[in-house]
Design a protein around this motif. Sequence first.
Motif, PDB file in Angstrom:
ATOM      1  N   GLY A 128       0.781  -1.044  -0.128  1.00 33.03           N
ATOM      2  CA  GLY A 128       0.160  -0.022  -0.018  1.00 33.03           C
ATOM      3  C   GLY A 128       0.554   1.305  -0.086  1.00 33.03           C
ATOM      4  O   GLY A 128       0.671   2.179  -0.676  1.00 33.03           O
ATOM      5  N   LYS A 129       2.000   1.260   0.931  1.00 29.37           N
ATOM      6  CA  LYS A 129       2.704   2.553   0.798  1.00 29.37           C
ATOM      7  C   LYS A 129       3.621   2.706  -0.627  1.00 29.37           C
ATOM      8  O   LYS A 129       3.737   3.893  -1.079  1.00 29.37           O
ATOM      9  N   LEU A 130       3.805   1.438  -1.316  1.00 25.44           N
ATOM     10  CA  LEU A 130       4.193   1.650  -2.537  1.00 25.44           C
ATOM     11  C   LEU A 130       3.200   2.451  -3.625  1.00 25.44           C
ATOM     12  O   LEU A 130       3.642   3.159  -4.485  1.00 25.44           O
ATOM     13  N   ALA A 131       1.958   2.086  -3.413  1.00 27.16           N
ATOM     14  CA  ALA A 131       0.799   2.675  -4.337  1.00 27.16           C
ATOM     15  C   ALA A 131       0.774   4.269  -3.841  1.00 27.16           C
ATOM     16  O   ALA A 131       0.618   4.846  -4.604  1.00 27.16           O
ATOM     17  N   ILE A 132       0.986   4.587  -2.671  1.00 30.03           N
ATOM     18  CA  ILE A 132       1.009   5.807  -2.084  1.00 30.03           C
ATOM     19  C   ILE A 132       2.026   6.656  -2.936  1.00 30.03           C
ATOM     20  O   ILE A 132       1.798   7.849  -3.527  1.00 30.03           O
ATOM     21  N   PHE A 133       3.207   6.118  -3.010  1.00 32.29           N
ATOM     22  CA  PHE A 133       4.266   6.990  -3.494  1.00 32.29           C
ATOM     23  C   PHE A 133       4.090   6.869  -5.115  1.00 32.29           C
ATOM     24  O   PHE A 133       4.364   8.133  -5.784  1.00 32.29           O
ATOM     25  N   ALA A 134       3.722   5.920  -5.577  1.00 30.55           N
ATOM     26  CA  ALA A 134       3.517   5.784  -7.133  1.00 30.55           C
ATOM     27  C   ALA A 134       2.363   6.862  -7.568  1.00 30.55           C
ATOM     28  O   ALA A 134       2.896   7.644  -8.588  1.00 30.55           O
ATOM     29  N   PHE A 135       1.312   6.752  -6.877  1.00 26.00           N
ATOM     30  CA  PHE A 135       0.283   7.368  -7.616  1.00 26.00           C
ATOM     31  C   PHE A 135      -0.041   8.819  -6.754  1.00 26.00           C
ATOM     32  O   PHE A 135      -0.360  10.098  -7.405  1.00 26.00           O
ATOM     33  N   VAL A 147      -4.896  12.823  -1.337  1.00 27.58           N
ATOM     34  CA  VAL A 147      -6.060  11.887  -1.357  1.00 27.58           C
ATOM     35  C   VAL A 147      -5.903  10.705  -2.615  1.00 27.58           C
ATOM     36  O   VAL A 147      -6.400   9.718  -2.113  1.00 27.58           O
ATOM     37  N   ALA A 148      -5.607  11.237  -3.574  1.00 30.57           N
ATOM     38  CA  ALA A 148      -5.439   9.997  -4.578  1.00 30.57           C
ATOM     39  C   ALA A 148      -4.280   9.006  -4.101  1.00 30.57           C
ATOM     40  O   ALA A 148      -4.772   7.709  -4.261  1.00 30.57           O
ATOM     41  N   GLY A 149      -3.196   9.283  -3.408  1.00 29.80           N
ATOM     42  CA  GLY A 149      -2.388   8.180  -2.908  1.00 29.80           C
ATOM     43  C   GLY A 149      -2.883   7.350  -1.953  1.00 29.80           C
ATOM     44  O   GLY A 149      -2.799   6.160  -2.011  1.00 29.80           O
ATOM     45  N   LEU A 150      -3.489   8.074  -0.881  1.00 28.30           N
ATOM     46  CA  LEU A 150      -4.308   7.193  -0.038  1.00 28.30           C
ATOM     47  C   LEU A 150      -5.438   6.203  -0.334  1.00 28.30           C
ATOM     48  O   LEU A 150      -5.631   5.150  -0.017  1.00 28.30           O
ATOM     49  N   ALA A 151      -6.017   6.879  -1.394  1.00 25.26           N
ATOM     50  CA  ALA A 151      -7.284   5.963  -2.069  1.00 25.26           C
ATOM     51  C   ALA A 151      -6.601   4.627  -2.723  1.00 25.26           C
ATOM     52  O   ALA A 151      -6.872   3.490  -2.828  1.00 25.26           O
ATOM     53  N   ALA A 152      -5.532   5.171  -3.570  1.00 22.73           N
ATOM     54  CA  ALA A 152      -4.853   4.030  -4.237  1.00 22.73           C
ATOM     55  C   ALA A 152      -4.114   2.858  -3.244  1.00 22.73           C
ATOM     56  O   ALA A 152      -4.196   1.926  -3.352  1.00 22.73           O
ATOM     57  N   CYS A 153      -3.829   3.421  -2.058  1.00 26.18           N
ATOM     58  CA  CYS A 153      -3.251   2.481  -1.025  1.00 26.18           C
ATOM     59  C   CYS A 153      -4.386   1.827  -0.572  1.00 26.18           C
ATOM     60  O   CYS A 153      -4.170   0.475  -0.238  1.00 26.18           O
ATOM     61  N   GLY A 154      -5.670   2.182  -0.331  1.00 27.69           N
ATOM     62  CA  GLY A 154      -6.674   1.370   0.096  1.00 27.69           C
ATOM     63  C   GLY A 154      -7.188   0.449  -0.707  1.00 27.69           C
ATOM     64  O   GLY A 154      -7.320  -0.701  -0.400  1.00 27.69           O
ATOM     65  N   VAL A 155      -7.159   0.682  -2.293  1.00 27.15           N
ATOM     66  CA  VAL A 155      -7.338  -0.228  -3.300  1.00 27.15           C
ATOM     67  C   VAL A 155      -6.233  -1.398  -3.045  1.00 27.15           C
ATOM     68  O   VAL A 155      -6.718  -2.462  -3.333  1.00 27.15           O
ATOM     69  N   ALA A 223      -3.771   7.103  10.864  1.00 24.30           N
ATOM     70  CA  ALA A 223      -4.012   7.838  10.073  1.00 24.30           C
ATOM     71  C   ALA A 223      -2.799   9.354   9.440  1.00 24.30           C
ATOM     72  O   ALA A 223      -2.688   9.666   8.534  1.00 24.30           O
ATOM     73  N   GLY A 224      -2.308   9.511  10.723  1.00 23.94           N
ATOM     74  CA  GLY A 224      -1.156  10.808  10.652  1.00 23.94           C
ATOM     75  C   GLY A 224      -0.209  10.114  10.047  1.00 23.94           C
ATOM     76  O   GLY A 224       0.501  11.049   9.131  1.00 23.94           O
ATOM     77  N   VAL A 225       0.324   9.040  10.116  1.00 27.40           N
ATOM     78  CA  VAL A 225       1.232   8.252   9.684  1.00 27.40           C
ATOM     79  C   VAL A 225       1.324   8.249   8.181  1.00 27.40           C
ATOM     80  O   VAL A 225       2.299   8.619   7.223  1.00 27.40           O
ATOM     81  N   TYR A 226       0.106   7.747   7.725  1.00 27.55           N
ATOM     82  CA  TYR A 226      -0.196   7.483   6.152  1.00 27.55           C
ATOM     83  C   TYR A 226      -0.326   8.860   5.607  1.00 27.55           C
ATOM     84  O   TYR A 226       0.118   8.903   4.532  1.00 27.55           O
ATOM     85  N   ARG A 227      -0.666   9.850   6.225  1.00 25.05           N
ATOM     86  CA  ARG A 227      -0.815  11.158   5.565  1.00 25.05           C
ATOM     87  C   ARG A 227       0.664  11.755   5.279  1.00 25.05           C
ATOM     88  O   ARG A 227       0.723  12.468   4.132  1.00 25.05           O
ATOM     89  N   GLY A 228       1.379  11.578   6.446  1.00 24.78           N
ATOM     90  CA  GLY A 228       2.682  12.012   6.111  1.00 24.78           C
ATOM     91  C   GLY A 228       3.482  11.410   5.101  1.00 24.78           C
ATOM     92  O   GLY A 228       4.260  12.173   4.326  1.00 24.78           O
ATOM     93  N   ILE A 229       3.058  10.062   4.930  1.00 26.58           N
ATOM     94  CA  ILE A 229       3.749   9.372   3.879  1.00 26.58           C
ATOM     95  C   ILE A 229       3.211   9.876   2.617  1.00 26.58           C
ATOM     96  O   ILE A 229       4.102  10.090   1.761  1.00 26.58           O
ATOM     97  N   ALA A 230       1.779  10.115   2.516  1.00 24.57           N
ATOM     98  CA  ALA A 230       1.401  10.790   1.282  1.00 24.57           C
ATOM     99  C   ALA A 230       1.583  11.916   0.973  1.00 24.57           C
ATOM    100  O   ALA A 230       2.022  12.576  -0.332  1.00 24.57           O
ATOM    101  N   LEU A 231       2.198  12.784   1.887  1.00 26.58           N
ATOM    102  CA  LEU A 231       2.813  14.161   1.631  1.00 26.58           C
ATOM    103  C   LEU A 231       4.208  14.088   1.007  1.00 26.58           C
ATOM    104  O   LEU A 231       4.754  14.754   0.284  1.00 26.58           O
ATOM    105  N   ILE A 232       5.047  13.013   1.654  1.00 26.83           N
ATOM    106  CA  ILE A 232       6.389  12.948   1.153  1.00 26.83           C
ATOM    107  C   ILE A 232       6.047  12.197  -0.369  1.00 26.83           C
ATOM    108  O   ILE A 232       6.836  12.849  -1.417  1.00 26.83           O
ATOM    109  N   GLY A 233       5.106  11.605  -0.501  1.00 26.08           N
ATOM    110  CA  GLY A 233       4.979  10.969  -1.976  1.00 26.08           C
ATOM    111  C   GLY A 233       4.570  11.868  -3.120  1.00 26.08           C
ATOM    112  O   GLY A 233       5.004  11.726  -4.198  1.00 26.08           O
TER     113      GLY A 233
END
Length: 366
Positions: A128-135, A147-155, A223-233
């Motif tokens: 899922g983290k790979l999807a966050i970075f990619a998308f 939001v797109a990265g977090l949604a892609a992570c969920g899928v 939630a904060g952790v994954y949002r931080g990953i998405a911010l970096i992504g």
Amino acid sequence: MILGDGLSNLCLVASRTALDMYRKSRRDAAMMPVAGGSASAAASLDTVAASFDERRRTAAFLKDEIPVSVAMCGYAGLAALSAAVVPLIFRQLRFHHVVILYAAAPAMAFCNAYGCGLTDWSLASSYGKLAIFAFGSWVGMGEGGIVAGLAACGVMMSVVSTASDLMQDFKTGYLTLASQRSMLVGQAVGTAMGCVMAPAIFWIFKSANDVGDPRSLYPAPYAGVYRGIALIGVEGLGALPEYCINFCAAFFAGAFLLNAFKEMARHKRWGVQQFLPSAMGMAVPFFIGAYFTIDMCVGSLILFLWERSNRRQAREFAPAVASGLLCGDGLWSLPASVLALLKVDPPICMKFFSRDDMAKVARVLK
């Protein structure tokens, strides 16, 4: 390392399957035809089964075999449904994003199922983290990449975790003489119930509590952790630590080459492949700690010595012993939590310092 080990094994399995199908087609052409794919598969496996129990399990498991066409059509239908619905929920994620997600998900699902079978640990969050970075980097900050990265992570996590869970269910079904189709129907019913119950339960929690507030009973720290990953992504690869991609590529290639060397050693009959380490086993401790690898090492040593003393007994009772060890390790989390709540400290504390820090500690102790 996780991705390299999984993809290399995917390539090995695909190549072996293609070669075996080619050899079997040539062999069947020279022999009398056999009606029924599952019966022929059961017959071929029956000749190499080591015991009556394995022959019976194999026959029962393959009796209600799910056709490959059904699996492919079902996956394609679910992918089409998701591609149509997910962009309506998360408008930052486009139709083609979801299609590419579902095109890449089967390879990731195989890697996760393989890793879960080796370590009994699902690593769906890693994919899922790979999807966050990619998308996230693909969509970009201006177009709602977070939001797109977090949604892609969920899928991605939904597909990958479901695959490993289903494979674990199939393994249980094989051991208990359950039908493949009954296991799949049970999984489908449970998933359908979850689609209704999970949002309802979340709505109840959301209505009664301030979910996400650090001062509430449900702070939702991940939630904060994954949002931080998405911010970096969304900032691209340049936002990652220096040499991060270099390390990632080097260890990916190392895991791939290690499995290639294992396969070559097995093919050449060098007899050294059993002494080569597992890349997946080395990678998992980076997420959950080294204790997991130590447990695997001790368990493998016990099994090795047991097989040297009594191979038949070890083959028959090893699954029961392994299950007992896993259950004991899991149940220990309850008394460990109680001790933590009571603030009981262990009698021994071990820490590792750098050479300079160790010199400072030595001067203080003197």
